[in-house]
Design an enzyme around this catalytic site. Structure first.
Site, PDB file in Angstrom:
ATOM      1  N   PHE A   1       1.731  -3.046   4.482  1.00 50.85           N
ATOM      2  CA  PHE A   1       2.082  -4.381   4.956  1.00 50.85           C
ATOM      3  C   PHE A   1       3.575  -4.587   4.693  1.00 50.85           C
ATOM      4  CE2 PHE A   1      -1.966  -7.226   4.780  1.00 50.85           C
ATOM      5  CZ  PHE A   1      -2.605  -6.369   5.653  1.00 50.85           C
TER       6      PHE A   1
ATOM      7  N   HIS B   1      -9.574   2.429   0.466  1.00 52.52           N
ATOM      8  CA  HIS B   1      -8.148   2.147   0.377  1.00 52.52           C
ATOM      9  C   HIS B   1      -7.894   1.393  -0.930  1.00 52.52           C
ATOM     10  CE1 HIS B   1      -4.131   1.214   0.981  1.00 52.52           C
ATOM     11  NE2 HIS B   1      -4.125   0.801   2.243  1.00 52.52           N
TER      12      HIS B   1
ATOM     13  N   HIS C   1      -1.975   8.755   5.108  1.00 53.51           N
ATOM     14  CA  HIS C   1      -2.313   7.381   4.756  1.00 53.51           C
ATOM     15  C   HIS C   1      -3.769   7.149   5.180  1.00 53.51           C
ATOM     16  CE1 HIS C   1      -1.631   3.311   3.622  1.00 53.51           C
ATOM     17  NE2 HIS C   1      -1.840   2.834   4.831  1.00 53.51           N
TER      18      HIS C   1
ATOM     19  N   CYS D   1       0.804  -1.227   0.000  1.00 52.99           N
ATOM     20  CA  CYS D   1       0.000   0.000   0.000  1.00 52.99           C
ATOM     21  C   CYS D   1       0.833   1.271   0.000  1.00 52.99           C
ATOM     22  CB  CYS D   1      -0.973  -0.063   1.171  1.00 52.99           C
ATOM     23  SG  CYS D   1      -1.950  -1.582   1.062  1.00 52.99           S
TER      24      CYS D   1
ATOM     25  N   LYS E   1      -9.128   8.621   1.519  1.00 58.09           N
ATOM     26  CA  LYS E   1      -9.661   7.258   1.652  1.00 58.09           C
ATOM     27  C   LYS E   1     -11.065   7.297   2.244  1.00 58.09           C
ATOM     28  CE  LYS E   1      -5.257   4.739   1.872  1.00 58.09           C
ATOM     29  NZ  LYS E   1      -4.203   5.773   1.971  1.00 58.09           N
TER      30      LYS E   1
ATOM     31  N   GLU F   1      -0.573   7.072  13.190  1.00 59.24           N
ATOM     32  CA  GLU F   1      -0.163   8.046  12.176  1.00 59.24           C
ATOM     33  C   GLU F   1      -0.190   9.457  12.770  1.00 59.24           C
ATOM     34  OE1 GLU F   1      -2.318   7.818   8.514  1.00 59.24           O
ATOM     35  OE2 GLU F   1      -0.999   9.266   7.522  1.00 59.24           O
TER      36      GLU F   1
END
Lengths: 415, 421
Positions: A398, A339, A304, A171, A334, A315
């Site tokens: 990830f 996402h 993010h 991502c 998002k 975050e």
């Protein structure tokens, strides 16, 4: 972090001259940007596969997508959906940049694409046949599945013969691709690079996030106290990057300058962020160092911002570590498109370019109740018109892969 | 080459391969390759994830790593799938060879650039089939974490505490060379001082069967790179990883230089590997860029080719090599390590690099074991079925994927200072 000083700017600055987007809120850059500024929610009922055995049923699909008109060389119906989205966005970006009349030889053009899952639809088709006892009808899997075919299909469709690479940094992959493209241009390996990301809505991805308990039931609410999770989505996004002097020489319009990027790894957990946001902080700081900017020179952060309880809390901590108590706008698109995985940071890079060139920042929608653990100005619910001299795009993935990219205004003459 | 640029050196390397036989170090690998020890076993004797469908595999042999993770990984390796385990073993061997202790890694960041073709297709497919058969609530969260293509690089970072830049590169069989190329740029640009770079892929039923279905596998028991009768590759697996460092930083910590990553180049064939001439042109451009990057004044003494036995790919390699070697130094010996290791996909380019490091260290150039009959339809190369002593100052690494990616890397012997250009 390296002790070496960043290489200088002897090759000149790298600029963005074209954008292509296909997202759950629009099939091109203009409609996507307008929808994001208007706070349109692109999340809907999942239509591409049966979610009846799942406990959630919504996601960010690109609906009504017809790739046929954009393809001139390859047959889109023979390709996986991520490739379709990638090529669709790439064609728009190339046309936006006027690249076909720029006079660059094909071997001086390159492609860097990011993805999380490549072409998971090919695996799903294979598995369906396998379970039906028809594995022998698996089709052209070996030529359509491996993730690098996404970059290959973009290059083949656009007759690009230079540096072509695929960076599946999950991502954060779109930002990795932008960073790779910057280096390829700075070192003179290419005259123009297409950089972006693509991921298709996928049964595998949806099932995985559902199993992690990460999917929100109805809406995606980054930074809100009542946020209940992320929303899987799909998209294709491509930016055209060139050296500034080449872009100026050919009279190309310039969205923004890519002034720096930073990469780091948490080395902590496969699917959870570092509890202190360590890697995220190091990626932001490296990007600032390479851009030659101080944190207080950043006008806007594209977060993010997945909408999961943990991501948004950590975050926030990382952003506050870098930016201190200054309340700069930090929004998450998002909330509107979900996402979009490997495409996400490429879409957000395009959004940063538009923010820098138009002095507008998109909102975080569905924001209702402040969370003391997410004490940020997340641009709640309404887009904002502010001077955006520098935008930072953050992406976390990830594998603990973190990437930050900084886009700045071209001396006030951006379009 | 560019004056004043940071030089990238190789200070260690490690691998886990199908020819492993108790000797884990580089010397063991080099001597096994020079002895022509190959790795091909009947597939019934290989331990890989083949599910219940293995009887669909028509090939008799493949090159699998005989591997028990307990022998190599201290700790709970179960959350890590085979590709990740192979990558970690190769990485920890490279770190050991380079003298990069865990303690040093806490002081100075090390990153990782890993090439792979699939990550773990087996993990992804098994996860999906379980979700469909048993229901989405019965899939394993750990399998999902490993389903992303960068899972092996992420797992290796966690296992080994690699906090520097972490990147995964695909690109089919050129991914390993592309990983070396990307790592080289990350060091040259000052973004990192020390990066592990290489590749890893596993042998699995799903990819094996997909290659078979696509007609990419050879009919003979052994691979036949460049041979007139070649008709496909033999599947392999493994991991190979180099420790790359900025020369100034490596010197400061007292690292030993095994080689210099002098240059790299990448290109693409828009015919996607279907047209031999177009694929050859792409590789020729990639080699040209790599030599320009490295400084073209040093002649190429040997080639570590990615030829695997695929009809078009090997022909394109031969055509490109004829072109670049003729303008270099006459007859140049060529080897193809896939003749001994099989097609290890994303790891292959890094294995080619390990061969090159052996040659510049004065070890014999491995023979192309399956090469017996020159192909009159492709340009003649200086090939030999048996090993040869070749003093080499510069080795060229070349590779093409069957769908149009091309990459070349130049490795130089340390201590031979090139004349500044």
């Amino acid at each position: 972090m390296s002790t070496a000083r960043p290489e200088g700017h002897e090759s000149g600055r790298i600029v963005v001259t074209g954008l292509g987007l296909v997202t759950p809120v629009g099939h091109d850059r203009v409609s996507t940007w307008n929808a994001l500024l208007a706070g349109v929610d692109g999340i809907g009922e999942v239509e591409s596969f049966d979610t009846s055995r799942h406990s959630s049923h919504r996601g960010g699909e690109v609906k009504g997508f017809d790739p046929v008109g954009r393809f001139r060389k390859l047959d889109p119906m023979e390709l996986g959906r991520a490739s379709q989205l990638a090529v669709f966005a790439a064609r728009e970006a190339v046309e936006d940049a006027g690249l076909e009349t720029a006079g660059y030889p094909s071997h001086r053009l390159g492609v860097a694409m990011g993805t999380t899952s490549g072409e998971p639809g090919q695996v799903e088709d294979m598995d369906d046949r396998w379970l039906a006892g028809e594995l022998d009808r698996m089709g052209a899997f070996a030529r359509l599945y491996p993730s690098h075919v996404i970059a290959g299909h973009v290059a083949a469709e656009l007759e690009i013969e230079g540096v072509v690479t695929m960076l599946p940094a999950a991502c954060a992959a779109g930002n990795y691709a932008v960073g790779f493209a910057v280096d390829a241009l700075r070192t003179g390996r290419a005259d123009a690079m297409l950089a972006g990301g693509a991921d298709a809505f996928s049964r595998i991805t949806y099932t995985g996030f559902a199993r992690l308990g990460a999917i929100a039931p109805e809406i995606c609410q980054p930074f809100d106290r009542g946020r209940q999770g992320m929303m899987p989505g799909e998209a294709g996004a491509v930016l055209v990057l060139e050296r500034e002097r080449d872009a100026r020489r050919r009279g190309a319009e310039i969205y923004a300058v890519v002034t720096g990027y930073g990469l780091s790894c948490d080395a902590h957990h496969m699917t959870a962020a570092h509890p202190e946001g360590d890697g995220a902080v190091r990626a932001m700081k490296q990007a600032l160092r390479f851009a030659g900017l101080a944190a207080d020179q950043i006008s806007y952060v594209s977060a993010h911002g997945t909408g999961t309880p943990t991501n948004d809390r950590l975050e926030t901590k990382a952003v506050r570590t870098v930016f201190g108590d200054r309340r700069l706008p930090v929004s998450s698109i998002k909330s509107m498109i979900g996402h979009t995985m490997g495409a996400a940071s490429a879409v957000e890079s395009a959004v940063c370019c538009l923010a820098v060139s138009q002095n507008r920042v998109p909102p975080t929608i569905h924001y209702e109740e402040p969370d003391p653990e997410c004490d940020l100005d997340c641009v709640p619910n309404e887009a904002r018109e502010i001077p955006v001299n520098a935008a930072m795009n953050n992406a976390y993935a990830f594998g603990g892969n973190n990437a930050s990219v900084i886009f700045t205004k071209l001396n006030g003459s951006a379009r | 080459m560019t004056a004043g640029r940071r030089r990238v050196v190789v200070t260690g390397a490690g691998a886990i391969s199908p020819i492993e036989n108790g000797e884990v170090g580089l010397e063991g690998l080099w001597s096994a390759l020079a002895a022509g020890r190959d790795a091909f076993l009947p597939i019934a004797e290989l331990q890989f994830d083949r599910d219940a469908e293995a009887d669909r595999l028509q090939r008799a042999t493949a090159a699998g790593v005989r591997f028990d993770p307990r022998d190599h990984l201290e700790g709970n390796y179960r959350p890590i799938d085979r590709t990740g385990q192979l990558a970690i073993v190769a990485a920890q061997r490279a770190l050991a060879e380079a003298g990069w202790t865990a303690e040093r890694r806490t002081v100075q960041e090390v990153g990782l650039v890993l090439g792979t073709m699939f990550g773990s297709l087996h993990t992804i497919s098994a996860f999906d089939r379980r979700g469909v058969e048993a229901g989405p609530k019965y899939v394993k969260p750990l399998d999902f974490a490993n389903s992303v293509i960068n899972a092996a690089a992420g797992q290796a970072a966690i296992w080994l505490g690699l906090r520097g830049p972490n990147s995964t590169v695909t690109g089919g069989c050129v991914a390993g060379l592309q990983a070396l190329a990307q790592a080289c740029e990350l060091i040259r640009s000052g973004r990192s001082d020390a990066l592990l770079a290489g590749g890893a892929d596993e042998l699995a039923f799903e990819s094996f069967f997909a290659f078979q279905h696509a007609g990419l596998l050879g009919s003979a028991d052994l691979p036949r790179p460049f041979d007139a009768r070649r008709d496909g590759f033999v599947p392999g697996e493994g991991a190979a990883i180099l420790m790359l460092e900025a020369e100034d930083s490596a010197t400061r910590r007292g690292g030993t230089t095994l080689g210099i990553l002098a240059g790299h180049g990448t290109a693409f064939d828009p015919s996607r590997g279907t047209d031999r001439g177009s694929l050859a042109s792409a590789l020729t451009r990639a080699v040209g860029a790599a030599l320009e990057d490295a400084g073209p004044s040093v002649p190429i003494d040997a080639v570590s080719s990615g030829a695997s036995g695929l009809p078009t790919g090997d022909a394109a390699e031969a055509a490109a090599l004829e072109q670049v070697l003729n303008s270099s130094s006459g007859t140049t010996p060529v080897t193809a390590v896939k003749s001994l290791l099989g097609e290890s996909l994303g790891a292959a380019g890094a294995f080619q690099a390990l061969v090159a490091l052996g040659i510049i260290a004065g070890r014999e150039l491995p023979g192309v074991a399956g090469w017996h009959q020159a192909d009159p339809d492709i340009p003649a190369l200086d090939l030999a079925a048996t090993p040869r002593a070749i003093p080499a100052r510069r080795v060229l690494l070349t590779s093409v994927s069957f769908d149009g990616f091309a990459c070349a890397v130049v490795l130089d012997r340390p201590g031979d200072q090139e004349t500044p250009t």
